[in-house]
Scaffold this motif. Structure first.
Motif, PDB file in Angstrom:
ATOM      1  N   MET A  99      -0.675   9.834  -3.558  1.00 44.95           N
ATOM      2  CA  MET A  99      -1.829   9.954  -2.672  1.00 44.95           C
ATOM      3  C   MET A  99      -1.364   9.686  -1.247  1.00 44.95           C
ATOM      4  SD  MET A  99      -4.661   7.804  -4.887  1.00 44.95           S
ATOM      5  CE  MET A  99      -6.038   8.090  -3.799  1.00 44.95           C
ATOM      6  N   GLU A 100      -2.094  10.194  -0.280  1.00 49.15           N
ATOM      7  CA  GLU A 100      -1.789   9.917   1.122  1.00 49.15           C
ATOM      8  C   GLU A 100      -2.049   8.433   1.391  1.00 49.15           C
ATOM      9  OE1 GLU A 100      -0.428  11.905   3.338  1.00 49.15           O
ATOM     10  OE2 GLU A 100      -0.329  13.467   1.805  1.00 49.15           O
ATOM     11  N   PRO A 101      -1.165   7.786   2.160  1.00 52.76           N
ATOM     12  CA  PRO A 101      -1.371   6.360   2.460  1.00 52.76           C
ATOM     13  C   PRO A 101      -2.732   6.049   3.084  1.00 52.76           C
ATOM     14  CG  PRO A 101       0.845   7.012   3.057  1.00 52.76           C
ATOM     15  CD  PRO A 101       0.109   8.279   2.675  1.00 52.76           C
ATOM     16  N   THR A 118      -5.508   7.575   2.551  1.00 56.26           N
ATOM     17  CA  THR A 118      -6.515   7.658   1.479  1.00 56.26           C
ATOM     18  C   THR A 118      -6.511   6.371   0.660  1.00 56.26           C
ATOM     19  OG1 THR A 118      -6.215  10.051   1.378  1.00 56.26           O
ATOM     20  CG2 THR A 118      -7.258   9.004  -0.524  1.00 56.26           C
ATOM     21  N   VAL A 119      -5.320   5.897   0.315  1.00 54.86           N
ATOM     22  CA  VAL A 119      -5.223   4.641  -0.434  1.00 54.86           C
ATOM     23  C   VAL A 119      -5.793   3.498   0.405  1.00 54.86           C
ATOM     24  CG1 VAL A 119      -3.616   2.944  -1.412  1.00 54.86           C
ATOM     25  CG2 VAL A 119      -3.294   5.387  -1.860  1.00 54.86           C
ATOM     26  N   ARG A 144       6.018   9.102   2.741  1.00 52.01           N
ATOM     27  CA  ARG A 144       5.902   8.169   1.625  1.00 52.01           C
ATOM     28  C   ARG A 144       6.942   7.043   1.713  1.00 52.01           C
ATOM     29  NH1 ARG A 144       1.493  10.068  -0.514  1.00 52.01           N
ATOM     30  NH2 ARG A 144       1.523  12.147  -1.332  1.00 52.01           N
ATOM     31  N   GLN A 161       0.806  -1.223   0.000  1.00 52.10           N
ATOM     32  CA  GLN A 161       0.000   0.000   0.000  1.00 52.10           C
ATOM     33  C   GLN A 161       0.832   1.263   0.000  1.00 52.10           C
ATOM     34  OE1 GLN A 161      -3.995  -1.425   2.326  1.00 52.10           O
ATOM     35  NE2 GLN A 161      -3.059   0.439   2.971  1.00 52.10           N
ATOM     36  N   ALA A 166       0.661   4.124  -2.758  1.00 49.22           N
ATOM     37  CA  ALA A 166       0.356   5.518  -2.402  1.00 49.22           C
ATOM     38  C   ALA A 166       1.414   6.461  -2.974  1.00 49.22           C
ATOM     39  CB  ALA A 166       0.273   5.673  -0.889  1.00 49.22           C
TER      40      ALA A 166
END
Length: 155
Positions: free
Chosen positions: A59-61, A63-64, A150, A50, A54
Motif C-alpha cells: 500500500m502507499e505509505p 494510505t497506511v 517503499r 509505518q 506499507a
C-alpha cells in the motif's frame, strides 16, 4: 466467454469478491477491510514502522498513514517512539484492538469457508498449494530493486 476461464481473470475476480465480502463484513467492527487487514498484520509483526507496514501490505505509505491515524483515534493501535531511532515511530496494538482479533479471525474463517464451499478437502489443499506456487513464482527475485517510495522510513 473465454476470458472467464483464464487464470488472470479468475484470480482477479476471486480477489475482488473476497475484498468485497470483507468490506461488507468489516462494518460490524466499525472499520474498513483495509483497517482489519492492518490490525491482523500488526498482530503478527507488532513494532514495525509505518513504511515497513506499507511495503508489506503493498500500500502507499500515505494510505497506511491515514488508516493508522483513524485507528489510533479509535484507540485500536498506538504509535511509539523507536528507542533506537528518534525519527521512527513503531506501531502497536492496544488492548482494545487486541480484543477484536478473535472476532476478526472468526470472520475471516467464515468468509474463507464460504469461498471454498463445495470444494473437497483434497481440492482445497491442491488449490492452496497451487496459489502458494504462483505467489512464489511471481515474488521478488534476488537482486530485483524495491520501489524507491517503499524504501524510505517515515518519521
Amino acid at each position: 466467454m473465454e476470458h472467464k476461464t483464464s487464470l488472470g481473470f479468475l484470480i482477479t475476480d476471486a480477489a475482488r469478491l473476497l475484498r468485497r465480502r470483507f468490506e461488507q463484513s468489516s462494518r460490524q467492527f466499525g472499520m474498513t477491510a483495509a483497517q482489519l487487514h492492518i490490525l491482523g498484520r500488526l498482530s503478527k509483526i507488532e513494532g514495525i514502522n509505518q513504511a515497513g507496514l506499507a511495503a508489506l501490505l503493498d500500500m502507499e505509505p500515505i494510505t497506511v498513514c491515514r488508516h493508522v491515524d483513524r485507528m489510533e483515534t479509535a484507540g485500536l493501535i498506538e504509535r511509539r517512539q523507536d528507542p533506537n531511532d528518534r525519527r521512527v515511530r513503531t506501531l502497536h496494538i492496544t488492548d482494545k484492538g487486541r480484543e477484536l482479533l478473535p472476532d476478526m479471525r472468526n470472520l475471516a474463517n467464515e468468509i474463507f469457508e464460504e469461498a471454498q464451499n463445495g470444494l473437497s478437502e483434497g481440492t482445497r489443499a491442491t488449490l492452496l498449494t497451487a496459489l502458494e506456487r504462483i505467489v512464489s513464482n511471481l515474488s521478488e527475485r534476488p537482486g530485483e530493486e524495491v520501489e524507491p517510495q517503499r524504501q524510505h522510513v517515515e518519521a
